[in-house]
Design an enzyme around this catalytic site. Structure first.
Site, PDB file in Angstrom:
ATOM      1  N   HIS A  16     -11.031  -7.352   3.352  1.00 51.88           N
ATOM      2  CA  HIS A  16     -10.471  -7.076   1.837  1.00 51.88           C
ATOM      3  C   HIS A  16      -9.830  -7.147   1.018  1.00 51.88           C
ATOM      4  CE1 HIS A  16     -11.214  -2.761   1.036  1.00 51.88           C
ATOM      5  NE2 HIS A  16     -11.881  -3.115   2.509  1.00 51.88           N
ATOM      6  N   GLU A  96     -17.252  -1.455   7.458  1.00 51.13           N
ATOM      7  CA  GLU A  96     -15.692  -0.577   8.039  1.00 51.13           C
ATOM      8  C   GLU A  96     -16.428   1.104   9.072  1.00 51.13           C
ATOM      9  OE1 GLU A  96     -13.097   0.420   8.230  1.00 51.13           O
ATOM     10  OE2 GLU A  96     -12.026   0.461   6.317  1.00 51.13           O
TER      11      GLU A  96
END
Length: 317
Positions: A16, A96
């Site tokens: 991202h 994550e």
């Protein structure tokens, strides 16, 4: 699982763009739900989409981490690429790395000399309280790669074949219509090959057409053709068109391109898994904001890394 030797799977691993957490390097990151892309991160997403479009990249499927910063990245890029938002699939496997109770804490207070020594001695199996280890992240990413993604072609093949058949049917109908017109004489093709340049003349005593080649002499026996013979040749041409389109020619190979929008640490751990080295080596791998890492798989070669940490799109900013 489909082990077609002609099958080619390409996976675009996309980290991202810049998020609010990047502006706070003094804090322990981790998942930190609710962290959004910055204005710069959104520009990075648009630049990446522009590059993908210029390269002709087209995703067969798209997966993303459920965290806002990764999903926003996926939605922004896919919108520019005309990939439907409702087709973006969320997967917890792409989250994550969890830092557990340490998330959002000051690094200076968390990573004391004693803790740093403990981390070094126990890597890649050290985990923060209620968090994940590097080995656990690698395991879930490799499992996603070999499970979800390698099983994708088997799920999508019927749909792609259906699209191919529909496209073929339209082409077949068009060719059949043209061949019928040719036989009816309403759209008669030239009665001689277009690549032969010559003069067209009528013999005085014969109702025939004669072609005179620029490169050779007169060959009446070979070059003469009556209108009836021309019509017959047209009929044969039309018949050949029908025959050639009557059998369905399916593609000899299938290629799939998958977009995966996730975070830097999962990509690092996946790369170590593909390379077959310890996930403790992940700290030596650089994965920048909005970078692209491309993996390619075939049953002949296995997984290969085609690109790593590609940030070419940032030149567009």
């Amino acid at each position: 699982m489909d082990r077609d030797p002609t099958l080619l799977l390409e996976v675009f691993l996309i980290s991202h763009g810049e998020c609010d957490l990047n502006l706070r390097p003094d804090l322990v990151g981790g998942r930190c739900h609710g962290v959004a892309l910055t204005a710069n991160g959104k520009r990075q997403a648009r630049a990446l989409a522009v590059l993908f479009n210029s390269q002709g990249v087209s995703f067969t499927a798209v997966y993303c981490s459920p965290l806002d910063r990764a999903r926003s990245m996926a939605m922004s890029v896919c919108q520019e690429m005309n990939f439907a938002e409702d087709q973006i699939q969320s997967s917890d496997a792409l989250l994550e790395m969890s830092m557990g109770h340490w998330e959002g804490c000051l690094r200076s207070q968390t990573y004391t000399p004693e803790i740093l020594s403990l981390i070094e001695r126990n890597q890649p199996d050290f985990s923060a309280p209620s968090g994940e280890s590097l080995r656990q992240v690698e395991f879930r990413m490799v499992e996603f790669l070999n499970g979800t993604l390698l099983g994708l072609p088997q799920q999508l093949r019927p749909q792609l074949l259906s699209n191919h058949i529909q496209g073929f049917s339209l082409q077949h109908t068009h060719s059949l219509t043209n061949s019928v017109r040719d036989r009816d004489g309403s759209s008669l093709p030239p009665p001689f090959p277009r690549h032969r340049h010559g003069l067209l003349k009528k013999k005085s005593d014969k109702s025939r057409l004669q072609f005179v080649s620029n490169t050779g002499g007169d060959h009446d026996a070979d070059d003469e053709m009556s209108p009836r013979e021309a019509n017959r040749k047209s009929d044969i041409h039309g018949l050949n068109v029908v025959r050639s389109t009557s059998s369905l020619a399916l593609p000899s190979s299938m290629s799939y391109c998958v977009g995966v929008f996730t975070h830097s640490m999962p990509i690092k751990c996946l790369v170590t898994g593909v390379l077959g080295c310890s996930p403790a080596m992940s700290h030596k791998i650089c994965i920048e904001d909005s970078s692209v890492t491309v993996l390619q798989h075939s049953w002949k070669t296995g997984w290969q890394i085609k690109r790593l940490n590609d940030t070419a799109h940032l030149r567009l900013l």
